[in-house]
Design an enzyme around this catalytic site. Structure first.
Site, PDB file in Angstrom:
ATOM      1  CG  ASN A  13      38.428  43.431  42.622  1.00 13.89           C
ATOM      2  OD1 ASN A  13      39.398  43.177  41.924  1.00 13.89           O
ATOM      3  ND2 ASN A  13      38.513  43.434  43.932  1.00 13.89           N
ATOM      4  CD  GLN A  47      42.339  43.569  45.733  1.00  9.87           C
ATOM      5  OE1 GLN A  47      41.419  44.110  45.122  1.00  9.87           O
ATOM      6  NE2 GLN A  47      42.380  42.265  45.923  1.00  9.87           N
ATOM      7  CG  ASN A  65      45.369  40.984  48.397  1.00 13.46           C
ATOM      8  OD1 ASN A  65      44.909  41.647  47.477  1.00 13.46           O
ATOM      9  ND2 ASN A  65      45.945  39.814  48.207  1.00 13.46           N
ATOM     10  CB  CYS A  74      45.314  44.333  41.469  1.00 11.76           C
ATOM     11  SG  CYS A  74      43.511  44.330  41.633  1.00 11.76           S
ATOM     12  N   GLY A  75      44.617  43.356  38.137  1.00  9.79           N
ATOM     13  CA  GLY A  75      44.126  43.839  36.850  1.00  9.79           C
ATOM     14  C   GLY A  75      42.992  44.832  36.972  1.00  9.79           C
ATOM     15  CG  ASN A 149      48.500  38.170  40.756  1.00 12.05           C
ATOM     16  OD1 ASN A 149      48.278  37.713  39.649  1.00 12.05           O
ATOM     17  ND2 ASN A 149      47.594  38.868  41.415  1.00 12.05           N
ATOM     18  CG  HIS A 151      46.005  33.739  39.017  1.00  6.37           C
ATOM     19  ND1 HIS A 151      44.768  34.074  39.531  1.00  6.37           N
ATOM     20  CD2 HIS A 151      46.687  34.910  38.916  1.00  6.37           C
ATOM     21  CE1 HIS A 151      44.706  35.376  39.727  1.00  6.37           C
ATOM     22  NE2 HIS A 151      45.863  35.908  39.355  1.00  6.37           N
ATOM     23  CD  GLU A 200      41.805  39.350  44.340  1.00 11.23           C
ATOM     24  OE1 GLU A 200      42.649  40.214  44.066  1.00 11.23           O
ATOM     25  OE2 GLU A 200      40.592  39.485  44.096  1.00 11.23           O
ATOM     26  NE  ARG A 201      48.834  36.233  46.527  1.00 12.21           N
ATOM     27  CZ  ARG A 201      50.007  36.551  45.978  1.00 12.21           C
ATOM     28  NH1 ARG A 201      51.069  35.813  46.212  1.00 12.21           N
ATOM     29  NH2 ARG A 201      50.113  37.593  45.168  1.00 12.21           N
ATOM     30  CB  CYS A 209      40.080  38.127  40.184  1.00 11.39           C
ATOM     31  SG  CYS A 209      41.871  37.980  40.350  1.00 11.39           S
ATOM     32  N   GLY A 210      40.835  40.639  37.775  1.00 10.74           N
ATOM     33  CA  GLY A 210      41.365  40.854  36.431  1.00 10.74           C
ATOM     34  C   GLY A 210      42.516  39.934  36.098  1.00 10.74           C
ATOM     35  N   GLY A 212      43.041  37.059  37.436  1.00 11.86           N
ATOM     36  CA  GLY A 212      42.462  35.727  37.328  1.00 11.86           C
ATOM     37  C   GLY A 212      41.854  35.487  35.961  1.00 11.86           C
TER      38      GLY A 212
END
Length: 270
Positions: A13, A47, A65, A74-75, A149, A151, A200-201, A209-210, A212
């Site tokens: 990512n 990102q 994004n 964002c993890g 965010n 999920h 991912e949105r 996705c952290g 997520g």
């Protein structure tokens, strides 16, 4: 005006990081963020991350994004930023203040506490977020969790059989989710292990996705699908270790790395 950047990634990512903590950037809007993120005509990333001063933490992290939309958390980027900063820090995000700590070739991030109230996700109307009475084709009865965010998490028998590239954008933009949603398809593979794919949105299918992984681990623990409060979540890019502590905090541990550094002319993308 020439702007330095650092290209980084966490489990594939990837991010373009602009450090504006000392030297401020010109005004940054969605069009410029999208132009920088474009993989054909820009630098290319999932990102765009902008670091800048904060009045409430050591510094602030803004997250855009690939479509140019600004999001709350964002993890994976948090781990990359921890590595770039080089020491423990508190970081202001749109989803709240998080704590980052570099560890070896990665970092541990205190992502804060999850939210489960329907209006904190947010949803368009009230419903149980642990087992939502909704479905999209064979994807049904998901959980919803906000970890900075939003999920939605579907637990399935075979995550690879789900056409997420088709259903992901449909669910993301469903009217049930007024701020759109990140879509997670999870397969429990053991008492403390989960395989995960994420739409991912604003970015689409992603290798990792952290947030997520955090949301999925919390949802699995709430549903009793795993034993204990520590889960290894494996994404296409690799594994993340997630702990939901007895105090309610989410701790995420995983790798991050610098790909390369460079610079660009601001007017090329403004």
């Amino acid at each position: 005006m020439r702007i330095p950047f650092t290209k980084m990634h966490g489990l594939g990512n990837d991010f373009v990081v602009l450090d504006a903590r000392i030297d401020a950037l010109p005004p940054l809007g969605p069009a410029t963020a999208a132009a920088i993120s474009d993989r054909r005509t820009g630098i290319g990333c999932d990102q765009l991350i902008v670091l800048q001063p904060s009045d409430v933490a050591d510094f602030q992290m803004r997250i855009f994004n690939a479509d140019g939309g600004e999001v709350e958390a964002c993890g994976n980027a948090s781990r990359a930023v921890a590595l770039l900063h080089g020491s423990k820090a508190s970081v202001e995000t749109g989803g709240g203040i998080i704590a980052v700590e570099p560890m070896g070739d990665g970092a541990r991030i205190d992502m804060g506490t999850p939210r489960f109230e329907w209006d904190a996700i947010p949803l368009a109307y009230a419903m149980d977020t642990l087992t939502m009475p909704v479905a999209w084709e064979n994807l049904e009865n998901p959980c919803a969790v906000n970890v900075g965010n939003p999920h939605v998490i579907f637990f399935v028998e075979d995550g690879t059989a789900i056409p997420l590239e088709r259903l992901g954008p449909e669910i993301e933009c469903d009217a049930l989710f007024p701020e759109r949603i990140n879509v997670n398809v999870a397969q429990v593979t053991g008492p403390a292990s989960i395989d995960l794919r994420v739409w991912e949105r604003g970015s689409g299918l992603t290798r990792a996705c952290g947030t997520g992984a955090c949301a999925t681990a919390v949802a699995a623990i709430r549903r009793g699908l795993v034993s204990g409060r520590q889960v290894t979540v494996t994404l296409p890019g690799g594994p993340l270790d997630i702990e939901w502590t007895e105090a309610g905090r989410i701790l995420m541990t995983g790798p991050a790395t610098t790909s390369f550094i460079g610079s660009f002319e601001w007017t090329d993308y403004a």
